[in-house]
Structures are given as C-alpha cells and as structure tokens.
Design an enzyme around this catalytic site. Structure first.
Site, short mmCIF file in Angstrom:
data_model
loop_
_atom_site.label_atom_id
_atom_site.label_comp_id
_atom_site.label_asym_id
_atom_site.label_seq_id
_atom_site.Cartn_x
_atom_site.Cartn_y
_atom_site.Cartn_z
N ASP A 25 -3.78 -45.16 -21.00
CA ASP A 25 -2.51 -46.53 -20.33
C ASP A 25 -1.29 -45.13 -19.25
OD1 ASP A 25 -3.99 -46.92 -23.69
OD2 ASP A 25 -2.26 -48.80 -22.54
N TYR B 296 1.11 -49.21 -37.18
CA TYR B 296 0.16 -49.36 -36.41
C TYR B 296 -0.41 -48.71 -37.32
CZ TYR B 296 -3.62 -48.60 -33.01
OH TYR B 296 -4.78 -48.41 -32.77
N TRP C 275 0.02 -44.33 -25.60
CA TRP C 275 -1.60 -44.23 -25.32
C TRP C 275 -1.87 -43.58 -24.31
CZ3 TRP C 275 -0.81 -47.89 -29.71
CH2 TRP C 275 -1.20 -47.62 -29.99
N SER C 276 -3.06 -42.98 -24.06
CA SER C 276 -3.51 -41.41 -22.95
C SER C 276 -3.84 -42.17 -22.37
CB SER C 276 -4.77 -40.36 -23.69
OG SER C 276 -5.12 -40.43 -22.78
N ASP D 115 -12.90 -50.29 -26.74
CA ASP D 115 -14.14 -50.32 -28.33
C ASP D 115 -15.29 -51.04 -28.20
OD1 ASP D 115 -11.45 -49.39 -27.63
OD2 ASP D 115 -10.40 -50.82 -28.58
N GLY E 279 -12.30 -46.56 -24.45
CA GLY E 279 -11.35 -47.59 -23.88
C GLY E 279 -11.85 -49.21 -24.37
N GLU F 44 -2.56 -58.89 -21.45
CA GLU F 44 -3.83 -57.45 -21.25
C GLU F 44 -4.84 -57.87 -20.84
OE1 GLU F 44 -4.00 -57.28 -26.03
OE2 GLU F 44 -5.11 -55.12 -25.75
C1 9YW Z 1 -6.06 -49.14 -29.92
C2 9YW Z 1 -3.78 -49.63 -25.62
C3 9YW Z 1 -4.82 -49.22 -26.00
C4 9YW Z 1 -6.18 -49.13 -24.67
C5 9YW Z 1 -7.04 -49.26 -24.83
C6 9YW Z 1 -8.26 -50.37 -26.04
C7 9YW Z 1 -7.34 -50.82 -27.19
C8 9YW Z 1 -7.42 -49.90 -29.18
O1 9YW Z 1 -6.16 -50.97 -26.75
O2 9YW Z 1 -7.53 -50.12 -27.86
O3 9YW Z 1 -5.86 -49.87 -31.25
O4 9YW Z 1 -6.41 -48.18 -30.05
O5 9YW Z 1 -9.41 -51.11 -26.10
O6 9YW Z 1 -9.04 -49.35 -24.32
O7 9YW Z 1 -6.49 -47.62 -24.78
O8 9YW Z 1 -3.41 -50.21 -24.52
#
Ligand code: 9YW
Length: 429
Positions: A45, A92, A42-43, A175, A173, A402
């Site tokens: 992260d 995922y 993830w970007s 959601d 970020g 988290e």
């Molecule tokens: C998703 C990975 C990501 C974070 C986001 C967070 C969540 C849901 O998880 O997103 O499935 O992408 O809201 O900020 O980058 O940790």
C-alpha cells in the site's frame, strides 16, 4: 485525451477528493490504507500511496517509503505490516501480540509482521523520482531496496529454479484469490481463538470466509513459531507457492534498480541481468501457452495452479517480456478480463469460483489495474489510455472504495482507501 469521458470540472473535483483522502490518511510519518479497516502501515500500500503523493507532496512520498524501510529486518525482509505503537492491539487482528516480531533475532525496533508483500517498492521509488527528482533520496533508499531483493533471492528461492516463493496467501496481496484454494485446502485449519476485526467493518460475504481465516492464522502461527526462518520451507511449511504477480514485481524491481543505479552513478548491469533472468525463468516455468496466461505454481507438489487470476497478466510489467508473449497476455486481458469495458476483475468472470463482490475472487481493484496500465504504456498506448480512463470513471462514479463490482462498478469494502485515491491521481496527471 485520457479523461475524454469525464467532464473537466468533475476531474478537478476528483483530484481534490483524492488529495483529501491521502491527507486524511497521512499520520505524519506514513499513511494508513484506511482509517477504519487498516490502521497501521502496509508494505505494498505504501509503495502505491507514495506514487500518488509524489505529484503534490513529494516530501511525504519519500517519507512514506523511508518510514517503511526503517522497519526493514536485518535479513533484508520488508514486513507486510509495520504496527503503529499508538494504535491499540484490539484495533486490528492479527496485531503485534500475535506476530511477536521482537522475539526474532533479525527484527527491527518497530513491531512488525514477519511476512512480506509483493516488492513493488523499487518501481515506486523510481516513479517518485521521475515525478519529483531527488538523487539524495535515491541514494538513501537504493541499498535498502537492494537488500529487500537480496532477501528474496537468497531466502525465498527454495526450489532452486529461480522462482521466488511466497509462504502465505497474505504475501501475494490477494489473500483469498481462487488461485490459493487448492494449496490452501491442504493446510490444516485451527479454530480461531481471536475475533476477526475486518467483518465488524465490512459485510462478511465480501471478505474471506472463516475457514480461510483459520488457515491464514494456522500458517502464520507455524511460520512465526519456526522463528520466521526460511531454510526448511519445502520440508516443513504447508504453503510454498510461486506467484506470477510477486515474481513479476521482483523482476520489475531489478529493472527499476538498474534505472536507479544509473541515475546515482552505480552499476546497472547486475540488475539488468537479473531482470532478464527472472523474465526467462517466468516464461519457462509459469507461462501457460494453452491459457495464454501466467499461472502460479505450487512448489510443494510442483503443479501449476490452473486459475484465471489477474495476477497472471501482471508480468506485462517486465520490460524484457518477449513481444509474442505480451501479445498473448493482451489478448487474454481483452477477451477474458474485458479490459475494453472497464477495470480487470481479480478473477475472470467465466470461472467457477467467480464472486462479483467477494474481495479477490472477482471484484476489480485499482492497484492491479494500475500495474496493467503501467505494463501496457510502452506496448499498447491506446489500451493503456483506455485503462487510465476506466480507473478515472470508476472512482469518479463510486468514490475511492477498496474494490468494485467489475460490471456495475458498485463500490465495496472500505471508503477512502489509500491506493485507490493515490493511483487515480497518478493516472490523472
Ligand atoms: C489484511 C491493506 C491490505 C492489502 C492487501 C489486502 C488486504 C488484508 O488489505 O489484506 O488485513 O492485511 O488483501 O493486499 O495490502 O490494504
């Protein structure tokens, strides 16, 4: 000292535990945010994780960022997820078969999503260099960071008012932040054909609702089916919003790029000018003097979104933010987000949408606390120290979860979460 409230042996244990988490989440080329919930890269992260790697595994820190930027699109966009080919599609949702990045002309070789996340990477690259100096790394990453900004500047300013727009709540970020409730209500929901994978790992009442998810998927589908093009956003897209955290990250990135340029013999001036311009625009267009907070703005209706989100405090990371505005934000951070008592909640507890365990609707997160800490260091060192202590106390008490209940610090979401470990390490050192 920063760690005054946690005993020294406990600090050593915490440091070791954080390193263990980051080691376990390292794949050889990048880190996953979590082995269970988020099995790809993830970007934002990766940007936070690189900061935590820099102090003890600087080669990994640099690789983390470079791997992400290897998946940068030819138009400069840095995708919010880079999919690992070895992870099965079912692990995922929405995965590579949903995003179909390969059908987009500007896409890279790796399969990726087509949306972005807050551009905190220049800030991370500069911090990695400060912790483990390496000019060759800066030279390699600088043009890619510039291209990332260039994409946002040229493709994502649809209103022509200097504000960068996000086209999906995932891009913020945060959601399911209450800030998106109003603009999201106008997005038609479509029944989900796919099964959500997140709620097989985490309790549904600590995650976005099914209705939220239906809208997320509808928006992503529309953007994908338009070829991930940005040229008619205001006419054709159903969610176009200027977010204060995202815009602050964009502005702070220019300030970091100025530092990086100066370090490698480049010209910092255009970056400094852009950083100043962003700050001015944000103060002008997003600061709400009645709430003493920056608010998001719906660019489709032109209306400010009057919601007390922690995102509205993050402009403290802008080096040029005028002192009186900073003071007013700090006052809000203390009075409505309670930062004397712990980590800032994602949404202020007095508000009608507050839910203490549901994701971005109240729980405290380490990354927003770290951004606030970063923004306070030059302005109010004693408050920054307090925040660093809170990060340490919360993760020492509840582990690298988290997100956390902002009052009891009970941990929620996944365990062994990358940025919670990484940013704890950063404030420990
Ligand atoms: C998703 C990975 C990501 C974070 C986001 C967070 C969540 C849901 O998880 O997103 O499935 O992408 O809201 O900020 O980058 O940790």
């Amino acid at each position: 000292s920063r760690t005054a409230t946690v005993a020294a042996p406990a600090i050593d244990d915490l440091r070791e535990a954080a390193v263990r988490v980051l080691s376990a989440n390292w794949t050889g080329t990048h880190s996953v945010p979590s082995r269970t919930l988020y099995p790809h890269q993830w970007s934002w992260d990766s940007a936070f994780i690189a900061i935590g790697l820099a102090g003890w595994a600087p080669e990994r820190a640099r690789r983390e960022l470079l791997t992400l930027f290897d998946a940068q699109w030819r138009d400069g966009r840095v995708p919010h997820i880079v999919f690992s080919p070895s992870v099965p599609e079912e692990a995922y949702f929405p995965g590579p078969a949903f995003w179909r990045s390969h059908e987009a002309p500007a896409a890279p070789r790796a399969a990726t999503s087509g949306i972005v996340q807050p551009p905190v990477h220049a800030l991370a690259a500069w911090r990695v260099h400060q912790l483990a100096p390496d000019r060759a790394f800066l030279r390699e990453i600088y043009p890619r960071l510039v291209a990332q900004q260039e994409y946002l500047r040229t493709h994502r300013r649809p209103a022509g008012d200097g504000l960068v727009a996000i086209v999906h709540p995932w891009e913020s970020g945060m959601d399911n932040s209450p800030a998106w409730d109003e603009p999201l209500a106008a997005v038609p929901a479509e029944p989900l054909r796919e099964r959500r994978r997140d709620i097989t790992h985490v309790a549904p009442d600590e995650r976005p609702t099914d209705l939220d998810y239906q809208r997320y998927v509808a928006l992503a589908t529309a953007y994908r089916d338009g070829g991930y093009r940005d040229d008619r956003l205001l006419d054709e897209h159903a969610f176009v919003v200027a977010d204060p955290l995202f815009n602050a990250a964009y502005g702070a990135a220019e300030a970091a790029l100025a530092d990086i340029a100066a370090e490698i013999g480049g010209d910092p001036c255009p970056h400094l000018e852009e950083a100043e311009a962003v700050t001015r625009t944000m103060v002008d267009r997003l600061f709400d003097p009645a709430r003493n907070l920056f608010l998001a703005r719906d660019l489709l209706t032109g209306k400010a979104l009057p919601v007390d989100s922690v995102a509205g405090l993050i402009p403290l990371i802008l080096p040029d933010l005028p002192g009186d505005i900073a003071d007013r934000l700090i006052d809000t951070a203390v009075t409505r987000f309670g930062i004397y008592a712990g980590l800032p909640p994602s949404y202020a507890p007095g508000g009608p949408a507050f839910e203490r365990a549901r994701y971005w609707r109240g729980p405290a997160w380490v990354n927003t606390a770290w951004l606030l800490w970063h923004g306070l260091r030059q302005r109010r060192a004693e408050l920054a120290t307090l925040l660093a202590e809170s990060i340490i106390r919360v993760t020492a008490t509840s582990g690298f979860r988290e997100y956390f209940d902002p009052f009891t610090w009970e941990g929620h979401g996944c365990h062994d979460f990358g940025w919670s470990a990484a940013l704890t390490l950063d404030v420990l050192d």
